[in-house]
Design an enzyme around this catalytic site. Structure first.
Site, PDB file in Angstrom:
ATOM      1  N   TYR A  47       0.833  -1.206   0.000  1.00  0.00           N
ATOM      2  CA  TYR A  47       0.000   0.000   0.000  1.00  0.00           C
ATOM      3  C   TYR A  47       0.872   1.262   0.000  1.00  0.00           C
ATOM      4  CZ  TYR A  47      -3.858   3.090   1.459  1.00  0.00           C
ATOM      5  OH  TYR A  47      -4.807   4.086   1.539  1.00  0.00           O
ATOM      6  N   LYS A  93       1.006   4.140  -2.875  1.00  0.00           N
ATOM      7  CA  LYS A  93       0.675   5.527  -2.554  1.00  0.00           C
ATOM      8  C   LYS A  93       1.869   6.455  -2.775  1.00  0.00           C
ATOM      9  CE  LYS A  93      -3.653   4.983  -1.449  1.00  0.00           C
ATOM     10  NZ  LYS A  93      -4.720   5.570  -2.281  1.00  0.00           N
TER      11      LYS A  93
END
Length: 249
Positions: free
Chosen positions: A157, A161
């Site tokens: 993640y 991001k």
């Protein structure tokens, strides 16, 4: 001054069926934008679209699965008349598949990267040429404070991001000459259905780690998105708006 009005603008928000995406869509509608609500959950999207229409806004639901980036352009080519010239794009859709890195398999890694980063690439690539041709556009990529500071158990993640931040900065340089701005928002811990399920002590520990001593609200993030989409932000591009209550300074 336009007071952050978006009258006459057509905006597409991915991940609009819940959470931050829904809040952004509602705020955009309140500011006068015409809305394309995109996500995988068509029923939730249609419910929101009907509510916005009942309040006088123009809104359509459009099913879009970013886990299938190869099919994104053809789906966007099917947008109805009056909603096809997207001027404001919010790449908000995202998933998690948390695990400690040594236990994270390739499928977990690739699934998160494909939806959160490659999905944003696919939507942006399908819509950027139209913005360039019209010489006006706003691209807002919803990243995360995790992409700035990292977080144990979220290597996939955080990588996705952080990738969105690099993507935003590179694209900002490419599109600036056509009056298209590209910015990112990095939310911190936000009160959503997911955080509401945390044990009370865990929520207190989270709040204690934030200088403003509270979790963010989805409207805190939506307010930043409205600003970046507005005429008032016309001279801002390549920026990362950190909305985390001071969690990352």
């Amino acid at each position: 001054m336009s007071d952050f009005r978006l009258d006459g603008r057509t905006a597409l928000v991915t991940g609009a069926s819940q959470g931050i995406g829904e809040a952004i869509a509602r705020r955009f509608a309140a500011q006068g934008a015409r809305l394309v609500l995109a996500a995988r959950s068509e029923d939730k999207l249609e419910t929101l679209a009907e509510e916005l229409r009942s309040q006088g806004s123009d809104a359509v639901a459009h099913r879009l699965d970013l886990a299938d980036p190869e099919g994104v352009k053809s789906r966007l080519d099917e947008l109805p008349d009056g909603f096809s010239d997207i001027e404001v794009l919010v790449n908000n859709a995202g998933i998690t598949a948390d695990n400690l890195f040594v236990r994270m398999d390739l499928e977990q890694w690739e699934r998160v990267l494909k939806t959160n980063l490659t999905g944003a690439y696919a939507v942006t690539r399908a819509l950027a040429r139209g913005m360039m041709r019209r010489r006006w556009g706003r691209i807002i990529n919803v990243s995360s404070v995790v992409g700035l500071m990292g977080n144990a158990g979220q290597a996939n993640y955080a990588a996705a991001k952080a990738g969105l931040i690099g993507f935003s900065k590179a694209l900002a340089r490419e599109l600036a000459s056509r009056n298209v701005t590209v910015n990112a928002i990095a939310p911190g811990f936000v009160r959503t259905a997911m955080t509401e399920e945390l044990p009370e002590q865990s929520k207190k520990d989270l709040e204690a780690s934030i200088p403003l001593r509270r979790l963010g609200e989805v409207d805190d993030i939506a307010a930043g998105a409205v600003f970046l989409a507005s005429e008032e932000a016309a001279y801002i591009t390549g920026h990362v708006l950190n909305i985390s209550g001071g969690l990352y300074i």
